[in-house]
Enzyme design. Structure first.
Site, PDB file in Angstrom:
ATOM      1  CD  GLU A   1      -8.316  -0.206   3.697  1.00  0.00           C
ATOM      2  OE1 GLU A   1      -8.261  -1.400   3.463  1.00  0.00           O
ATOM      3  OE2 GLU A   1      -7.388   0.556   3.415  1.00  0.00           O
TER       4      GLU A   1
ATOM      5  CG  HIS B   1       7.921   4.330  -0.857  1.00  0.00           C
ATOM      6  ND1 HIS B   1       8.539   5.526  -0.257  1.00  0.00           N
ATOM      7  CD2 HIS B   1       8.824   3.764  -1.836  1.00  0.00           C
ATOM      8  CE1 HIS B   1       9.377   5.771  -1.167  1.00  0.00           C
ATOM      9  NE2 HIS B   1       9.809   4.908  -1.898  1.00  0.00           N
TER      10      HIS B   1
ATOM     11  CG  HIS C   1      -3.408   3.877  -0.356  1.00  0.00           C
ATOM     12  ND1 HIS C   1      -4.499   3.157  -1.122  1.00  0.00           N
ATOM     13  CD2 HIS C   1      -3.284   5.078  -0.890  1.00  0.00           C
ATOM     14  CE1 HIS C   1      -4.682   3.855  -2.138  1.00  0.00           C
ATOM     15  NE2 HIS C   1      -4.079   5.115  -2.052  1.00  0.00           N
ATOM     16  CD  GLU C   2      -3.394   0.484   3.087  1.00  0.00           C
ATOM     17  OE1 GLU C   2      -2.169   0.921   2.813  1.00  0.00           O
ATOM     18  OE2 GLU C   2      -4.078   0.165   2.111  1.00  0.00           O
TER      19      GLU C   2
ATOM     20  CD  GLU D   1      -7.033   2.655   0.755  1.00  0.00           C
ATOM     21  OE1 GLU D   1      -7.191   1.987  -0.161  1.00  0.00           O
ATOM     22  OE2 GLU D   1      -5.908   2.415   1.668  1.00  0.00           O
TER      23      GLU D   1
ATOM     24  CD  GLU E   1      -7.747  -1.239  -1.155  1.00  0.00           C
ATOM     25  OE1 GLU E   1      -6.677  -1.728  -1.698  1.00  0.00           O
ATOM     26  OE2 GLU E   1      -7.607  -0.793  -0.068  1.00  0.00           O
TER      27      GLU E   1
END
Ligand code: NOJ
Ligand code: CA
Length: 726
Positions: free
Chosen positions: A192, A435, A504-505, A523, A529
């Site tokens: 990110e 989740h 995500h991540e 993501e 974000e």
């Protein structure tokens, strides 16, 4: 035989060895050569239209001695022998024992995508080598497409290489010049980052500035960068390095020798520093080099998908593109909270009694608020509603290396699972589950079956999962082999339950969605974000399609209309570095079968005319035409919607204002259209005037041209409707 003819024969032999095997792409523009250099070192080169892309670069591995005793199970002598066989290198002393060439040409239809049909056409060279002294075999399989090269290592079943541990993969990508690179720092735990644009030789000097804070991060080298890595050469070549089909193997980073300009693979280690546990027969992921002298070709390339296996899911009728809204941005901006109460300094599931807790009054996932989003989705034709913070545990969810954070089945007292299920159903809206694992991966795996079953029982067909914070078990990294296997396990198990996944991540995708099309999003890059965590660079969205998106779609969560976030939360001083028109264009330029309208309903209500575009835009396509592209500067793409055949167009710019000049020749010949153009006003600017836009309607045909102003951090979006009547 005379001495001379023996010499000639030997010369022919050695020249032949040095020259090695050549392979050309189907269109002849690419040429790659494999050869053994010096001491039997496997080496390859690549050219495009006669220009060098990869200068002579080595292939191979460094192994470690591990597990000899268990592997042999035999006598001491046996064990000793095994240890010898397991250790050392797999990068020299090779002889070529076999070469095979083949041609492959097929077309396939993705379950969802940018185009209806994908052509998978390549020439292949498989080189089998034997290592002198160890009698170990390794195959390197090259596939040369019209858009680039893919190659992987294969280890066939053999006596002297059964179980082995990789210390490091030593695949080189030798660059032919000091290219301009669009890079993010190599990191075992986060992707990110904002992109940095620099010469290769400048990476080391800028690295410390490029490494910005993240909740979990582990950089490894001042010249280490991530794939997918985009570069541009002085002579106009666009070169992308990445990987495809990352299965049961650690993710690859690249480390640059900034003197020789040679990148070498740098795998993500596990908790004890090892890089890959292998058992033959086994293949590595594909290493990819996508190249063109036209940047648009990089965006249109389907090579990464083509290097993955066809779908393993037979019945894909339950996999559907989704346009959704969610109880999300209000938490990200700090307007509301994931947590339900402020009563407890820590939380332990099963011990903390939430029924007795005093609500904090800021909990976003309360039934009334969720119903408000369901109403909004139903009114405006969205497929789904995501709700985060619905389950107990958010009061104390990261930062303490905590194992049992969530159980994924227990709602907060103010989230009425059954009532919400019935309400959503009555309105024809699907709920999307959340989740957050907080990277407690073992805990998630323990709960996975129950969690997925709970979803099915309550009408949820899609899950957004997340891996914030350091991985548990402690010491593991976000992209090591062990956790790559976890992401894969969660995906395959989801397929058994007919659940679509948006992780995500998790590790950045590598075309796996061809094989598991229920992976409808990830993501795995810096998403919207970050606009709420201090902001992203305005040209960020012109780079993601050249990098992260080559492996699969991103849940970028576009559609922010209120850029001044202090209006949502007075304590949030962040500004969204984008114009409103740019946000609309992202629905086209950041392709995904999963698209969110991320802003709050009340912000869309303020701009109903612009919101109309988000309501209209499709999420699944029969065709896509990249009209303009330059990494870091602009991307313009037109797409034809699946089913309706309607054309849409999106264009995003970078840091500077520009004029986009395009031809509308993608439109059906002979048809008349009304184009509704949502564009930046002349005085729009991502920082000072982001909401300045105008909407105009123009009559167009396939012969029309368009010259359109784009503000700094701006863009424009068009929907084309066939004109009725004369
Ligand atoms: C990070 C994710 O990217 C974001 O979308 C999510 O809301 C938070 N984690 C909480 O799970
Ligand atoms: Ca994230």
């Amino acid at each position: 035989m005379s001495k001379l003819s023996l010499l000639t024969l030997l010369m022919v032999f050695f020249v032949g060895m040095a020259q090695g095997q050549e392979l050309k792409s189907p269109n002849g523009k690419f040429s790659m050569r494999f050869s053994l250099q010096g001491n039997g070192v496997p080496t390859y080169t690549l050219t495009y239209k006669g220009k060098q892309v990869i200068k002579p670069s080595k292939l191979g591995f460094e192994l470690i001695t591990k597990g000899a005793a268990t592997a042999s199970g035999g006598s001491d002598a046996n064990m000793e022998q095994k240890a010898v066989n397991l250790q050392g290198s797999l990068h020299d002393n090779f002889t070529v024992t076999d070469t095979k060439t083949a041609t492959f040409n097929e077309t396939w239809n993705p379950v969802w995508g940018e185009v209806k049909t994908i052509r998978n056409h390549y020439n292949e060279l498989a080189v089998t080598m034997n290592q002198k002294g160890t009698d170990r075999q390794m195959v390197v399989r090259f596939r040369l497409f019209d858009d680039g090269l893919g190659f992987r290592y294969e280890f066939p079943t053999q006596k002297n290489l059964t179980y082995f541990v990789i210390k490091e993969e030593r695949t080189q990508f030798g660059m032919a010049g000091d290219h301009t690179a669009f890079w993010i720092p190599g990191d075992y735990d986060t992707q990110e980052y904002d992109y940095t644009t620099s010469k290769l030789s400048e990476i080391k000097g800028i690295m410390s500035k490029a490494v910005t804070n993240n909740l979990s991060q582990t950089t490894f080298s001042p010249t280490g960068v991530q794939t997918s890595l985009m570069m541009k050469s002085k002579d106009g070549l666009y070169i992308n390095l990445h990987e495809a089909a990352l299965i049961d193997y650690p993710a690859m980073h690249l480390n640059l020798d900034d003197k020789s300009l040679v990148f070498e693979s740098w795998l993500t280690p596990d908790a004890i520093g090892d890089k890959g546990y292998m058992q033959a027969p086994r293949s590595t992921p594909w290493r990819t080099v996508i190249v063109s002298d036209d940047a648009r070709d990089i965006l249109a390339s389907k090579m990464t998908y083509n290097l993955n296996e066809p779908s393993k899911i037979k019945d894909t009728s339950w996999i559907k593109p989704v346009k959704y809204v969610g109880v999300w941005w209000e938490m990200i901006t700090g307007k509301s909270t994931w947590s339900y109460t402020n009563d407890y300094p820590t939380v332990q599931l099963g011990i903390t009694d939430f029924s007795k807790a005093k609500p904090n009054g800021t909990h976003g996932a309360n039934t009334a608020n969720v119903k408000r989003y369901i109403d909004f989705a139903a009114k405006h034709g969205f497929d789904g509603v995501l709700v985060e913070g619905w389950n107990v545990g958010w009061e104390d969810w990261f930062g303490n290396s905590k194992d049992y954070v969530f159980d994924f089945v227990t709602p907060y007292p103010d989230f009425d699972v059954k009532g919400i299920r019935e309400y959503a159903q009555s309105k024809g809206v699907k709920m999307i589950m959340h989740h957050e694992t907080s990277s407690s991966v073992r805990n998630y795996e323990r709960h996975l079956d129950k969690a997925y079953q709970f979803m099915k029982d309550n009408g949820y067909d899609a899950v957004k999962s997340g891996y914030v914070g350091d991985i548990l078990p402690r010491g593991e990294n976000h992209y090591s082999q062990w956790i790559v296997n976890h992401y894969q396990h969660a995906l395959e198990k989801a397929a058994e339950y007919k659940i679509m996944v948006n992780a995500h991540e998790a590790v950045r995708p590598t075309g796996i969605a061809r094989t598991y099309p229920n992976l409808i999003g990830n993501e795995s890059a810096r998403g919207t974000e970050y606009q709420s965590f201090g902001g992203s660079k305005p040209n960020h969205v012109t780079l993601i399609p050249f990098t992260r998106l080559l492996g699969g779609p991103m849940d970028y969560t576009p559609g922010i209309f209120e850029m001044d976030l202090s209006k949502l939360n007075p304590d949030n001083k962040s500004h969204v570095n984008s114009t409103l028109a740019n946000q609309l264009a992202l629905y086209l330029t950041l392709y995904s079968p999963l698209q969110m309208a991320a802003d709050l309903p009340e912000n869309y209500d303020r701009f109903p005319d612009a919101f109309q575009f988000i309501k209209d835009v499709a999420v699944d396509w029969d065709d896509s035409k990249y009209l303009e592209a330059e990494p870091g500067e602009y991307i313009t793409v037109a797409r034809k919607a699946k089913g309706t055949g309607q054309w849409f167009l999106g264009s995003v710019g970078g840091n500077e204002a520009r004029t986009s000049n395009i031809k509308l020749d993608f439109l059906d010949k002979g048809k008349k259209y009304v184009a509704t153009i949502y564009a930046d006003a002349k005085d729009a600017h991502y920082k000072t005037n982001p909401q300045a836009y105008n909407i105009r309607k123009v009559n167009v045909t396939s012969k029309s041209k368009l010259s359109q102003f784009v503000a700094p951090g701006g863009g424009y979006a068009i929907s084309f409707v066939e004109a009725t009547g004369k």
